[in-house]
Motif scaffolding. Structure first.
Motif, short mmCIF file in Angstrom:
data_model
loop_
_atom_site.label_atom_id
_atom_site.label_comp_id
_atom_site.label_asym_id
_atom_site.label_seq_id
_atom_site.Cartn_x
_atom_site.Cartn_y
_atom_site.Cartn_z
N GLY A 25 0.95 -1.06 -0.20
CA GLY A 25 -0.13 -0.05 0.50
C GLY A 25 0.98 1.33 -0.23
O GLY A 25 0.77 2.41 0.52
N GLY A 26 2.03 1.28 -0.96
CA GLY A 26 3.06 2.38 -0.96
C GLY A 26 1.87 2.80 -2.01
O GLY A 26 0.81 2.71 -2.81
N ILE A 27 2.80 4.23 -2.57
CA ILE A 27 2.23 4.84 -3.89
C ILE A 27 2.12 4.20 -5.02
O ILE A 27 1.15 4.66 -5.73
CB ILE A 27 3.38 6.85 -3.14
CG1 ILE A 27 2.34 7.22 -5.16
CG2 ILE A 27 4.41 6.13 -4.27
CD1 ILE A 27 3.20 9.06 -4.69
N VAL A 28 3.65 3.51 -5.14
CA VAL A 28 3.39 3.12 -6.49
C VAL A 28 2.05 1.33 -6.21
O VAL A 28 0.92 1.99 -7.04
CB VAL A 28 4.18 2.09 -6.77
CG1 VAL A 28 4.25 0.89 -8.04
CG2 VAL A 28 5.64 3.13 -7.40
N GLY A 29 2.00 0.56 -5.26
CA GLY A 29 0.71 0.11 -5.70
C GLY A 29 -0.95 1.00 -5.52
O GLY A 29 -2.23 0.33 -6.80
N VAL A 30 -0.82 2.23 -4.82
CA VAL A 30 -1.62 2.12 -4.61
C VAL A 30 -3.02 3.52 -5.88
O VAL A 30 -3.55 3.39 -6.53
CB VAL A 30 -1.95 3.79 -3.41
CG1 VAL A 30 -3.22 5.06 -3.27
CG2 VAL A 30 -1.82 2.56 -2.25
N THR A 31 -1.43 4.30 -6.81
CA THR A 31 -1.25 4.97 -7.44
C THR A 31 -2.48 3.23 -8.86
O THR A 31 -2.96 3.66 -9.52
CB THR A 31 -0.14 5.26 -8.42
OG1 THR A 31 0.15 6.48 -7.44
CG2 THR A 31 -0.80 5.66 -9.74
N ALA A 32 -1.83 2.13 -9.12
CA ALA A 32 -1.68 1.09 -9.79
C ALA A 32 -2.98 0.67 -9.82
O ALA A 32 -3.73 0.23 -10.10
CB ALA A 32 -0.64 -0.19 -9.86
N ALA A 33 -3.76 0.59 -8.34
CA ALA A 33 -5.49 0.00 -8.20
C ALA A 33 -6.04 1.73 -8.51
O ALA A 33 -7.25 0.26 -9.04
CB ALA A 33 -5.03 0.20 -6.39
N LEU A 34 -5.37 2.61 -8.14
CA LEU A 34 -6.66 3.64 -9.01
C LEU A 34 -6.68 3.35 -10.76
O LEU A 34 -7.85 3.94 -10.79
CB LEU A 34 -5.61 4.63 -8.62
CG LEU A 34 -6.47 5.92 -9.08
CD1 LEU A 34 -8.07 6.29 -8.76
CD2 LEU A 34 -6.15 7.95 -8.95
N ALA A 35 -5.54 3.36 -11.71
CA ALA A 35 -6.11 3.04 -12.47
C ALA A 35 -6.73 2.14 -12.61
O ALA A 35 -7.01 2.00 -14.09
CB ALA A 35 -4.45 3.45 -13.32
N LEU A 36 -6.16 1.11 -12.12
CA LEU A 36 -6.87 -0.37 -12.42
C LEU A 36 -8.36 -0.02 -12.32
O LEU A 36 -9.73 -0.34 -13.11
CB LEU A 36 -7.10 -1.26 -11.85
CG LEU A 36 -5.11 -1.70 -12.18
CD1 LEU A 36 -4.17 -2.86 -11.10
CD2 LEU A 36 -5.47 -2.80 -14.16
N ALA A 37 -9.08 0.24 -11.40
CA ALA A 37 -10.27 1.00 -11.21
C ALA A 37 -10.61 1.44 -11.97
O ALA A 37 -12.41 1.53 -12.18
CB ALA A 37 -10.23 1.56 -9.84
#
Length: 430
Positions: A25-37
């Motif tokens: 849950g760092g910036i890279v993982g969270v940003t990837a989650a946003l992009a996929l959502a």
């Protein structure tokens, strides 16, 4: 960690199935989650501790193209565009400012490095420019340092790590991503030679793809799967002053200090010329991969052998899916700040800019960097485990490029045209 970190309220219910699982849950993982959502792809992000509690909230907040590897600059340029769009995209400001970043040279040798970098990025048409001592004084007045020159990129800037990843996480959940904290992933499940799910401490989630964005923990997770990722730890200590009147809004990096304005009116300061390098077992296993870095950067490293080595030895390197993992034993990597280095940085800064003579320290913290042999991250699929992707090894540069790195990882996972050429970040290079 910084006491200013914004907390995130996430789900406690673990779904049985999804399309993509993100570990970290760092910036890279969270940003990837946003992009996929945003693409309506079902995604679950699992964080062993608290969202953004490790390096994503402990860094300096710098967002720079200056002095990056030439191959890494396109990602930094893509990140600039995404940072500028962030307020509209997530519905709030994260303190992003293109106030510029300046690096200073005290010797001709240091200046020659900046001149060589400036020449190397000429085809990329950056707005970077070399500075004379007079140019430095004009941009950052009141200084007493004897600088040979410097380099300045007006389009570089900074944002606030204590709020950024948390804000992106909230936006990802509003778009449909499921985020779960205090839930460690123990291992992967495989079917017919490919990833078919993850086993967490709360049970299994079936999925089609997994993105590992675990920062400094990624090496240990992959090693349990038989995959060797060469990363070693460094610790950076940071301080924040109370609100004060400073010389500039430009972020400035000298040979033995750096500073940038914080949104509350204080300054974020670090000893740019020194990092703690705690020796661990991994140094004995893969340290030979870093000999070139050690030859050129030994003076920057405070190598220590002690408690970190013993703590590392106590943590498991192999485990099964029904056993407690290191990620459950240590929810948050929380190194103690080196107050000696912080005070040294502040003293050096006072000598260069007397405006800091009355600076009062509000808080101090430290963060663990995961460094690769070439200081570039890995953002790629793992061919030996079809369905597994990684985005890790950011070597202290991950916050600035985080939005683009997360987007690139999401592009690779979902099979769309990548935001930039991923070739510099291939796992095979290591």
């Amino acid at each position: 960690m910084t006491k200013a970190l914004e907390r995130v309220n996430t789900s406690d219910e673990q779904p049985v199935t999804t399309q993509v699982v993100i570990i970290g849950g760092g910036i890279v993982g969270v940003t990837a989650a946003l992009a996929l959502a945003e693409r309506n792809i079902p995604v679950v992000l699992l964080e062993k501790g608290q969202i953004a509690a490790e390096q994503s909230s402990r860094n300096l907040g710098w967002i720079r193209k200056t002095s990056r590897h030439v191959s890494d600059v396109p990602m930094a340029q893509a990140a600039d565009r995404l940072w500028a769009q962030m307020p509209e995209r997530i519905g709030r400001s994260v303190g992003y400012r293109q106030a510029g970043i300046m690096f200073l040279a005290r010797t001709q040798e240091q200046m020659a490095m900046y001149e060589a970098w400036h020449e190397s990025v000429h085809p990329l048409e950056l707005d970077s420019k070399l500075l004379s001592p007079a140019g430095i004084d004009q941009l950052v007045p009141g200084g007493k340092g004897a600088w040979v020159g410097g380099i300045y990129t007006p389009s570089d800037g900074y944002a606030e790590p204590a709020i950024t990843t948390s804000a992106i996480a909230n936006a990802a959940m509003k778009k449909g991503a499921i985020l779960i904290q205090n839930c460690a992933v123990r291992t992967l499940t495989m079917s017919a030679g490919a990833v078919s799910g993850v086993v967490t401490e709360k049970g299994e989630i079936r999925c089609e793809q997994v993105l590992l964005a675990g920062g400094a923990w990624s090496r240990r997770f992959l090693a349990n799967l038989g995959i060797s990722l060469p990363t070693l730890p460094l610790i950076c200590s940071v301080l924040r002053t109370q609100p004060m009147k400073g010389p500039t809004d430009i972020a400035v990096g000298g040979p033995n200090f750096s500073f940038r304005k914080h949104q509350d009116g204080g300054y974020i300061i670090t000893q740019r010329g020194k990092l703690d390098a705690p020796v661990t077992l991994d140094h004995l296993l893969i340290g030979h991969r870093y000999l070139d870095q050690l030859r050129t950067q030994r003076s920057f490293l405070k190598i220590g052998f002690g408690r970190a080595f013993m703590n590392d030895l106590k943590m498991k390197r192999r485990w099964t899916s029904d056993a407690q993992t290191p990620f459950e034993q240590v929810r948050t990597n929380d190194p103690l700040p080196n107050h000696e280095l912080n005070q040294d940085a502040l003293n050096n800064l006072k000598a260069a800019w007397p405006a800091f003579d009355d600076a009062k320290i509000e808080e101090a913290w430290a963060g663990l960097l995961d460094v690769t042999p070439d200081s570039n991250p890995v953002i790629d699929r793992i061919n030996a485990l079809p369905g597994l992707f990684v985005a890790t090894g950011f070597s202290g540069h991950g916050f600035g490029t985080g939005p683009a790195a997360g987007q690139l990882a999401a592009d690779l996972v979902s099979g769309v045209q990548p935001i930039i050429d991923p070739a510099p970040y291939r796992f095979s290079r290591l």
